[in-house]
Structures are given as C-alpha cells and as structure tokens.
Design a protein around this motif. Structure first.
Motif, PDB file in Angstrom:
ATOM      1  N   TRP A 112      10.120   2.087  22.032  1.00 47.51           N
ATOM      2  CA  TRP A 112      10.301   3.832  21.147  1.00 47.51           C
ATOM      3  C   TRP A 112       9.535   3.757  20.297  1.00 47.51           C
ATOM      4  CZ3 TRP A 112      15.855   6.077  20.233  1.00 47.51           C
ATOM      5  CH2 TRP A 112      15.855   5.700  21.440  1.00 47.51           C
ATOM      6  N   ARG A 113       9.040   2.722  19.265  1.00 47.35           N
ATOM      7  CA  ARG A 113       7.985   3.025  17.773  1.00 47.35           C
ATOM      8  C   ARG A 113       6.815   3.230  18.309  1.00 47.35           C
ATOM      9  NH1 ARG A 113       8.415  -0.683  12.956  1.00 47.35           N
ATOM     10  NH2 ARG A 113       6.937   0.466  12.789  1.00 47.35           N
TER      11      ARG A 113
ATOM     12  N   ARG B  73       5.136  15.767  33.262  1.00 48.03           N
ATOM     13  CA  ARG B  73       4.168  14.430  33.341  1.00 48.03           C
ATOM     14  C   ARG B  73       4.525  12.877  33.013  1.00 48.03           C
ATOM     15  NH1 ARG B  73       2.365  18.694  30.374  1.00 48.03           N
ATOM     16  NH2 ARG B  73       0.462  20.354  30.649  1.00 48.03           N
ATOM     17  N   ALA B  74       4.388  11.937  33.274  1.00 48.39           N
ATOM     18  CA  ALA B  74       4.744  10.957  33.324  1.00 48.39           C
ATOM     19  C   ALA B  74       5.047  10.115  32.658  1.00 48.39           C
ATOM     20  CB  ALA B  74       5.083  10.127  34.574  1.00 48.39           C
ATOM     21  N   LEU B  75       4.572   9.744  31.512  1.00 52.39           N
ATOM     22  CA  LEU B  75       4.683   8.324  30.719  1.00 52.39           C
ATOM     23  C   LEU B  75       4.567   6.996  31.461  1.00 52.39           C
ATOM     24  CD1 LEU B  75       7.311   8.275  27.708  1.00 52.39           C
ATOM     25  CD2 LEU B  75       7.921   8.265  30.384  1.00 52.39           C
ATOM     26  N   PRO B  76       3.745   6.247  30.106  1.00 46.78           N
ATOM     27  CA  PRO B  76       3.298   4.906  30.479  1.00 46.78           C
ATOM     28  C   PRO B  76       4.200   4.206  30.437  1.00 46.78           C
ATOM     29  CG  PRO B  76       2.087   5.656  28.653  1.00 46.78           C
ATOM     30  CD  PRO B  76       2.087   6.638  29.219  1.00 46.78           C
ATOM     31  N   VAL B  77       5.094   3.514  31.188  1.00 47.06           N
ATOM     32  CA  VAL B  77       5.726   2.620  30.722  1.00 47.06           C
ATOM     33  C   VAL B  77       5.269   1.465  29.863  1.00 47.06           C
ATOM     34  CG1 VAL B  77       7.107   0.573  31.502  1.00 47.06           C
ATOM     35  CG2 VAL B  77       7.014   2.427  33.091  1.00 47.06           C
TER      36      VAL B  77
ATOM     37  N   ALA C  88       4.075   5.876  18.198  1.00 52.16           N
ATOM     38  CA  ALA C  88       2.498   5.959  17.790  1.00 52.16           C
ATOM     39  C   ALA C  88       1.336   6.614  18.927  1.00 52.16           C
ATOM     40  CB  ALA C  88       2.218   4.412  17.428  1.00 52.16           C
ATOM     41  N   SER C  89       1.915   5.645  20.318  1.00 56.80           N
ATOM     42  CA  SER C  89       0.539   6.777  21.403  1.00 56.80           C
ATOM     43  C   SER C  89       0.465   8.114  21.281  1.00 56.80           C
ATOM     44  CB  SER C  89       1.450   5.950  22.573  1.00 56.80           C
ATOM     45  OG  SER C  89       0.457   4.553  22.137  1.00 56.80           O
ATOM     46  N   GLY C  90       2.292   8.991  20.449  1.00 59.12           N
ATOM     47  CA  GLY C  90       1.512  10.397  20.480  1.00 59.12           C
ATOM     48  C   GLY C  90       3.057  10.647  22.227  1.00 59.12           C
ATOM     49  N   TYR C  91       3.738  10.313  22.654  1.00 56.58           N
ATOM     50  CA  TYR C  91       4.811  10.617  23.431  1.00 56.58           C
ATOM     51  C   TYR C  91       6.031  10.648  22.599  1.00 56.58           C
ATOM     52  CZ  TYR C  91       1.328   8.204  26.597  1.00 56.58           C
ATOM     53  OH  TYR C  91       0.482   8.890  27.547  1.00 56.58           O
TER      54      TYR C  91
ATOM     55  N   ALA D  60       9.398  14.554  30.630  1.00 53.81           N
ATOM     56  CA  ALA D  60       9.513  13.298  31.170  1.00 53.81           C
ATOM     57  C   ALA D  60       9.603  12.321  30.282  1.00 53.81           C
ATOM     58  CB  ALA D  60       8.520  12.614  31.691  1.00 53.81           C
ATOM     59  N   ASN D  61       9.281  12.441  28.785  1.00 56.64           N
ATOM     60  CA  ASN D  61       9.931  11.469  27.703  1.00 56.64           C
ATOM     61  C   ASN D  61      11.096  11.879  27.472  1.00 56.64           C
ATOM     62  OD1 ASN D  61       6.606  11.685  27.943  1.00 56.64           O
ATOM     63  ND2 ASN D  61       6.395  12.549  26.236  1.00 56.64           N
TER      64      ASN D  61
END
Length: 234
Positions: free
Chosen positions: A140-141, A81-85, A145-148, A155-156
C-alpha cells in the motif's frame, strides 16, 4: 460473469461433496445396535463447529464473488485505469502459502498427538500470517508513494477494498489462531486442540484460495482468460 459462475460452481461442488458424506439419507430410527456396528457413522458426521465455519466461509465466498462481479462491471467503463501490480505481492503470496502449509502441518501433528510439532507449526503459521499483513501494508505504501491513491481511480479503490477486506479476515483469523496456540501451550484436551487446529487450517486454506483469486483478478489474468474463452466460443 463467467468467472463468478465458475467460482460459485466450485463452492457448490464442495458443499455437495460435504453433504454426500453426512449420511443425509440414513434412517437412524431404523438402525439397531451400537454406533460401532455401523462403520463410518462417527467419522462421517462433522462436528457442529465445522458446519458453522463452513456456512460462514460460504457467505464470505459469496461476498468476494459479488466484489469480483462489481470489479468486472466497473472496469468496462472509460475512466478505468488499471494500476501496476507491486512485485511485493508475489512475495506476500509465497508467505501466505507458507502460512497455509504450516497450518496443514499443525493438523497432521495434532492428529498424531505430536504436541511439540503442533506448537511449532502454529507459531510458524501465525508469524508468517503477520508477515503477510506487514507485506500488504508495505505494498500500500509503495503504491501511495507512486501516486496511486485510493480516490484517484476506480481501479485503485477496488484494489484497496479487496486487499483490505482480505486483510481484515486474516486479522480475525489470527485472533482464533492465537487462542488455539494458547491452548496448545496450556495443555488442553487433545480432542479439543485437534478440532481447534483443524478449524484454523480450514479457515486459512480458504483465505489462501480467496487471495489467489484476488491476485489473479488484479493482475488482469482473469480478463485475459475471459477474452480467450470468448474467442474460442465465437
């Protein structure tokens, strides 16, 4: 895999261009007279430090190419699951470009023996590199904070791995850059200072290229490019 091949071909092309300028086919035992009698002999020979750095950068490039290959293979599985950039990465990219430009200006100033400009460019390059690292930590923070989190998804894990490895190389380069800046302020010999500045700039330009490749990878543009190429070939 095609992206990896292109990356390796680029490295091979750069290495081939460099080797073509090293007079490998010359026969110095047959040449007579002073070195000055053979134009380009001195300028064509690269200092040992640059050769060593070039070999090191080739190894680092292969390491990141292997990471990219593993990235492409892993993303084909169902649990990817690709994480948002983070938008902050755009700013960080601009900061790293500014750092590379500053190092290039330092090289130009050092070759012209403009010591004040060289000092200013070196300090600017170092400060912008520190800003890049700080921006990466903030990204990174923001993701955490967004759960990734690191172990939440493959992906993470790849995102943190690639950015951390690149950041470690930036941190290592800052050590060398700090020593070069200290030489600029301590009145080192001009030829030694010029070589140190050129080595730092060479390293910085390479890390900028690596970061742009990482950014393209995690943003998904590399995958889109591969899909377009596959459609054209079929």
């Amino acid at each position: 895999m095609s992206v990896i091949l292109v990356f390796l071909l680029v490295i091979a092309g750069i290495a081939g261009w460099w080797l073509s300028h090293q007079r490998l086919m010359s026969k110095p035992w047959l040449e007579q007279g002073s070195v000055a009698a053979y134009p380009g002999t001195e300028s064509g020979m690269m200092p040992t430090a640059k050769i060593g750095l070039g070999v090191f950068l080739a190894v680092v490039g292969c390491l990141f190419a292997l990471f990219a290959s593993a990235y492409f293979m892993r993303m084909e599985l169902a649990d990817w699951r690709a994480l948002p950039v983070p938008r902050l990465l755009w700013f960080n990219t601009g900061v790293l470009v500014a750092s590379s430009v500053a190092l290039h200006m330092a090289v130009v100033a050092a070759r012209r023996n403009e010591i004040e400009t060289t000092r200013l460019a070196l300090v600017t390059g170092g400060l912008t590199a520190l800003a890049f690292l700080a921006g990466q930590l903030m990204a990174w923070r923001e993701l955490s904070a967004s759960g990734y989190f690191l172990n939440a998804n493959p992906a993470n894990s790849f995102f943190y791995l690639l950015t951390a490895m690149h950041g470690l190389h930036i941190a290592g380069g800052l050590v060398a850059l700090g020593r070069t800046t200290a030489r600029a302020w301590s009145g080192a010999r001009r030829d030694q200072l010029r070589l140190s500045v050129e080595l730092c700039a060479m390293y910085w330009h390479f890390l900028l290229f690596i970061w742009l490749a990482i950014f393209v990878l995690i943003a998904g543009w590399a995958t889109d490019f591969i899909d377009i190429c596959r459609q054209l070939l079929t």
